[in-house]
Design a protein around this motif. Structure first.
Motif, PDB file in Angstrom:
ATOM      1  N   TRP A 176       1.013  -1.185   0.015  1.00 32.35           N
ATOM      2  CA  TRP A 176       0.195  -0.164   0.113  1.00 32.35           C
ATOM      3  C   TRP A 176       0.735   1.275  -0.032  1.00 32.35           C
ATOM      4  CZ3 TRP A 176      -2.191   2.972   4.597  1.00 32.35           C
ATOM      5  CH2 TRP A 176      -3.066   3.861   4.281  1.00 32.35           C
ATOM      6  N   ARG A 177       2.028   1.102   0.854  1.00 26.04           N
ATOM      7  CA  ARG A 177       2.669   2.200   0.886  1.00 26.04           C
ATOM      8  C   ARG A 177       4.268   2.258   0.612  1.00 26.04           C
ATOM      9  NH1 ARG A 177       1.166   3.684   7.136  1.00 26.04           N
ATOM     10  NH2 ARG A 177      -0.285   5.506   6.682  1.00 26.04           N
ATOM     11  N   PRO A 210       0.342   6.878  -0.033  1.00 21.40           N
ATOM     12  CA  PRO A 210      -0.047   5.378  -0.514  1.00 21.40           C
ATOM     13  C   PRO A 210      -0.611   5.305  -1.925  1.00 21.40           C
ATOM     14  CG  PRO A 210      -0.863   6.460   1.785  1.00 21.40           C
ATOM     15  CD  PRO A 210      -0.093   7.595   1.142  1.00 21.40           C
ATOM     16  N   PHE A 212      -3.464   4.061  -3.047  1.00 17.62           N
ATOM     17  CA  PHE A 212      -4.683   4.511  -3.022  1.00 17.62           C
ATOM     18  C   PHE A 212      -5.218   5.062  -1.714  1.00 17.62           C
ATOM     19  CE2 PHE A 212      -3.880   0.402  -5.336  1.00 17.62           C
ATOM     20  CZ  PHE A 212      -4.055   0.869  -6.452  1.00 17.62           C
ATOM     21  N   ALA A 214      -6.829   5.842   1.783  1.00 17.04           N
ATOM     22  CA  ALA A 214      -7.865   5.151   2.802  1.00 17.04           C
ATOM     23  C   ALA A 214      -7.278   5.478   4.098  1.00 17.04           C
ATOM     24  CB  ALA A 214      -7.697   3.546   2.420  1.00 17.04           C
ATOM     25  N   LEU A 219      -8.298   0.561   7.279  1.00 14.02           N
ATOM     26  CA  LEU A 219      -7.663  -0.495   6.447  1.00 14.02           C
ATOM     27  C   LEU A 219      -6.941  -1.535   7.083  1.00 14.02           C
ATOM     28  CD1 LEU A 219      -7.083  -1.314   3.363  1.00 14.02           C
ATOM     29  CD2 LEU A 219      -4.821  -0.013   3.794  1.00 14.02           C
ATOM     30  N   GLU A 266      -6.389  -2.330  -4.337  1.00 14.48           N
ATOM     31  CA  GLU A 266      -7.378  -1.255  -4.818  1.00 14.48           C
ATOM     32  C   GLU A 266      -8.700  -1.407  -4.341  1.00 14.48           C
ATOM     33  OE1 GLU A 266      -8.246   1.795  -8.418  1.00 14.48           O
ATOM     34  OE2 GLU A 266      -7.384  -0.008  -8.894  1.00 14.48           O
ATOM     35  N   TRP A 268      -9.357  -3.371  -1.454  1.00 16.79           N
ATOM     36  CA  TRP A 268      -9.359  -3.358  -0.028  1.00 16.79           C
ATOM     37  C   TRP A 268      -9.498  -1.843   0.269  1.00 16.79           C
ATOM     38  CZ3 TRP A 268     -10.500  -6.948   2.873  1.00 16.79           C
ATOM     39  CH2 TRP A 268     -10.342  -8.147   2.961  1.00 16.79           C
ATOM     40  N   CYS A 269      -8.721  -0.828  -0.382  1.00 19.12           N
ATOM     41  CA  CYS A 269      -8.681   0.631  -0.117  1.00 19.12           C
ATOM     42  C   CYS A 269     -10.446   1.234  -0.328  1.00 19.12           C
ATOM     43  CB  CYS A 269      -7.775   1.229  -0.826  1.00 19.12           C
ATOM     44  SG  CYS A 269      -6.014   0.952  -0.479  1.00 19.12           S
ATOM     45  N   ALA A 272     -12.258  -0.109   2.619  1.00 19.32           N
ATOM     46  CA  ALA A 272     -11.981   0.694   3.898  1.00 19.32           C
ATOM     47  C   ALA A 272     -12.633   2.419   3.741  1.00 19.32           C
ATOM     48  CB  ALA A 272     -10.593   0.924   3.949  1.00 19.32           C
ATOM     49  N   ARG A 273     -12.487   2.781   2.355  1.00 21.80           N
ATOM     50  CA  ARG A 273     -13.275   3.838   2.318  1.00 21.80           C
ATOM     51  C   ARG A 273     -14.761   3.894   2.498  1.00 21.80           C
ATOM     52  NH1 ARG A 273      -9.882   4.298  -2.025  1.00 21.80           N
ATOM     53  NH2 ARG A 273     -11.399   4.333  -3.588  1.00 21.80           N
TER      54      ARG A 273
END
Length: 277
Positions: A176-177, A210, A212, A214, A219, A266, A268-269, A272-273
């Motif tokens: 992610w990062r 990151p 995407f 979130a 997350l 993507e 998963w993000c 989370a949003r």
């Protein structure tokens, strides 16, 4: 030879230093290999370097010989202080040693950016330290890159892609990062004593932001909940998160019958949003 200090086997004999299983110690005594690992971290001449678990100092010597501006070595085993003090004397003013548990120390108080983290991590704390480094309160982090040795199975989990058995929480947190890739593999016989597993060096370069958007806590929480029951469909493993979880999953393009390892970063993000809104 990378320096004028004695070979590591001679250092171990002189100090009566034997690897302790309780500390997760497997010493890498080939200085050509430790220098090669140090080189995977790139040009160190303008960087401070954090090393966790230096042991007798093979990688420490590699980092200093490769030109690291300063190395902060955190070592829990007081028996290693003798060998490390000899390296300090050979590289005046460039090596600081803390006899402490890395889980209890704030290394940033001792380091000046840019910072790179390069370690042959003790097996028993490697994953915990990695998760800490990947989840600081703010991003980008204090470090530019991580060059870390793990059991190969852990390295595979960090770099895994969706759909593979190894894909899970570690892959999502790392990718992610950061850009994560395996840069070296080492057989058991490279170490003293040889572990029962192969090892690999993973290089992670921090992204400026990151991949995407979130919320980090959301997350991490949703991913942990799903992968704690990775054999279940998401509608079952996440049913405790929200009563309308099937609708939320569908709204972001995830099938409620999917299993967690099939879902890409993507998505998963996006989930989370949606759960954060």
């Amino acid at each position: 030879m990378i320096d004028t200090l004695p070979p590591l086997r001679a250092v171990l004999e002189a100090h009566g230093l034997t690897p302790k299983k309780s500390l997760g110690q497997n010493f890498l005594l080939d200085l050509n290999l430790t220098a090669k690992i140090a080189r995977q971290a790139g040009d160190l001449s303008k960087c401070d370097v954090l090393e966790v678990g230096p042991g007798p100092g093979g990688l420490t010597r590699g980092l200093l010989a490769e030109g690291a501006r300063k190395v902060l070595a955190i070592e829990k085993d007081s028996r290693a202080m003798g060998p490390l003090s000899e390296i300090q004397a050979a590289y005046p003013g460039r090596l600081e040693v803390l006899n402490a548990d890395a889980l209890d120390v704030d290394p940033l108080a001792h380091l000046t950016p840019p910072i790179r983290i390069v370690s042959n991590l003790p097996y028993n704390v490697g994953t915990e330290l990695l998760v800490r480094w990947l989840t600081p309160p703010t991003w980008p982090p204090a470090w530019d890159s991580l060059t870390l040795m793990f059991q190969r199975e852990v390295a595979n989990r960090i770099t895994a892609q969706p759909g593979s058995k190894a894909f899970g929480r570690l892959a999502i947190l790392a990718q992610w990062r950061a850009d994560a890739r395996i840069v070296m593999e080492l057989p058991p016989e490279a170490f003293t004593p040889p572990p029962k597993v192969h090892s690999a060096v993973v290089h992670l370069k921090a992204l400026p932001e990151p991949r995407f958007p979130a919320d980090a806590a959301k997350l991490q929480s949703i991913v942990a909940t799903a992968f704690n029951q990775r054999r279940k469909m998401l509608r079952a493993s996440l049913k405790g998160v929200r009563p309308d979880i099937e609708d939320v999953l569908t709204s972001v393009g995830i099938k409620p019958t999917d299993r967690p390892e099939t879902i890409g970063l993507e998505a998963w993000c996006a989930l989370a949003r949606a759960l954060d809104s």
